[in-house]
Design a protein around this motif. Sequence first.
Motif, short mmCIF file in Angstrom:
data_model
loop_
_atom_site.label_atom_id
_atom_site.label_comp_id
_atom_site.label_asym_id
_atom_site.label_seq_id
_atom_site.Cartn_x
_atom_site.Cartn_y
_atom_site.Cartn_z
N GLU A 103 -0.95 4.30 -1.00
CA GLU A 103 -1.97 4.80 0.09
C GLU A 103 -1.21 5.58 0.90
O GLU A 103 -1.67 6.60 1.63
CB GLU A 103 -2.89 3.63 0.22
CG GLU A 103 -3.93 3.18 -0.68
CD GLU A 103 -3.24 2.25 -1.41
OE1 GLU A 103 -4.13 1.55 -2.42
OE2 GLU A 103 -2.15 2.14 -1.48
N LEU A 123 -1.64 9.68 2.22
CA LEU A 123 -2.05 9.94 3.74
C LEU A 123 -1.13 10.79 4.44
O LEU A 123 -1.29 11.67 5.00
CB LEU A 123 -2.35 8.59 4.67
CG LEU A 123 -3.38 7.47 4.02
CD1 LEU A 123 -3.26 6.28 4.68
CD2 LEU A 123 -4.76 8.26 4.55
N LEU A 169 -7.53 1.61 4.96
CA LEU A 169 -6.78 2.80 5.27
C LEU A 169 -6.56 3.13 6.62
O LEU A 169 -5.46 3.73 7.12
CB LEU A 169 -7.30 3.99 4.61
CG LEU A 169 -7.44 3.85 2.85
CD1 LEU A 169 -8.35 4.58 2.25
CD2 LEU A 169 -5.99 3.93 2.38
N LEU A 219 -9.29 10.18 4.70
CA LEU A 219 -9.38 8.54 4.33
C LEU A 219 -10.49 8.36 3.07
O LEU A 219 -10.28 7.51 2.09
CB LEU A 219 -9.92 8.01 5.42
CG LEU A 219 -9.05 8.02 6.86
CD1 LEU A 219 -9.92 7.07 7.98
CD2 LEU A 219 -7.72 7.18 6.49
N THR A 222 -8.51 9.53 -0.07
CA THR A 222 -7.82 8.42 -0.46
C THR A 222 -8.25 7.34 -0.92
O THR A 222 -7.90 6.70 -2.04
CB THR A 222 -6.84 8.12 0.51
OG1 THR A 222 -6.00 9.18 0.98
CG2 THR A 222 -5.67 7.14 0.33
N SER A 223 -9.47 6.88 -0.28
CA SER A 223 -10.09 5.58 -0.76
C SER A 223 -10.90 5.97 -2.41
O SER A 223 -10.62 4.96 -3.34
CB SER A 223 -11.38 5.39 0.22
OG SER A 223 -12.27 4.43 -0.14
N TYR A 242 0.64 -1.22 0.10
CA TYR A 242 -0.05 0.02 0.10
C TYR A 242 0.93 1.31 0.01
O TYR A 242 0.59 2.28 0.57
CB TYR A 242 -0.86 0.03 1.42
CG TYR A 242 -1.85 -1.13 1.24
CD1 TYR A 242 -3.08 -1.24 0.22
CD2 TYR A 242 -1.68 -2.28 2.09
CE1 TYR A 242 -3.89 -2.07 0.48
CE2 TYR A 242 -2.57 -3.24 2.03
CZ TYR A 242 -3.79 -3.27 1.44
OH TYR A 242 -4.62 -4.36 1.05
#
Length: 208
Positions: free
Chosen positions: A177, A181, A201, A187, A190-191, A174
Amino acid sequence: MKKVVIFARVSSTNGTQDYERQINDLQALASANNWTVEAVFAEKVSGAKKNTERTELMNMIDYINSHNIDKVIVTELSRLGRDTLQVLQAIEILNQNKVSVFIQNYNIETLTPEGEINPMSQFLITILAEVARMERKTIRERVASGYQNFRNNGGKVGRRIGYTKSDEAMREEYAEELRLLKRGYSLRNTSKLTGTSINTLRKLTQLT
């Protein structure tokens, strides 16, 4: 006067000509609407990539967040991504940042002047979302069929009992990701950009 950025997407074989056409069309559009073009971003069509791996898209998102941009303008919806899901993710992340996307060939934009979802664009996005759902359903069915065939031939799938990923493995899997972050992306955003679940996350935030 509204501040806008141009986003173009071009092929690797006919990039220069297509790029110039898109930029010229969108600069004329901006001039006709008294919009100020603050920046131009363009990416070449390439293989399957996550939105977070699209350098120009990520550069544009960073730019609009730091320069109070009102709109992103594109000649057509497909310029935002190579497939439906990628397009939807790009639109959603921009809308969540209160930045409207103006789609020239449909003559619509995703947000109203008040920053609300435009009903006509929502209708279009709803159709695209359904297409994306059908695409994902087809992929899941193919994967399930492959797993079943593997099992029928004596194979075993899934993690062994008691298995958990190490922090190092999580960081490697990840990496994109974690990068978002650390840059302060929420969150939810990012999702939307990566397709990774919010629960995952949340676990990753413990590694940042």
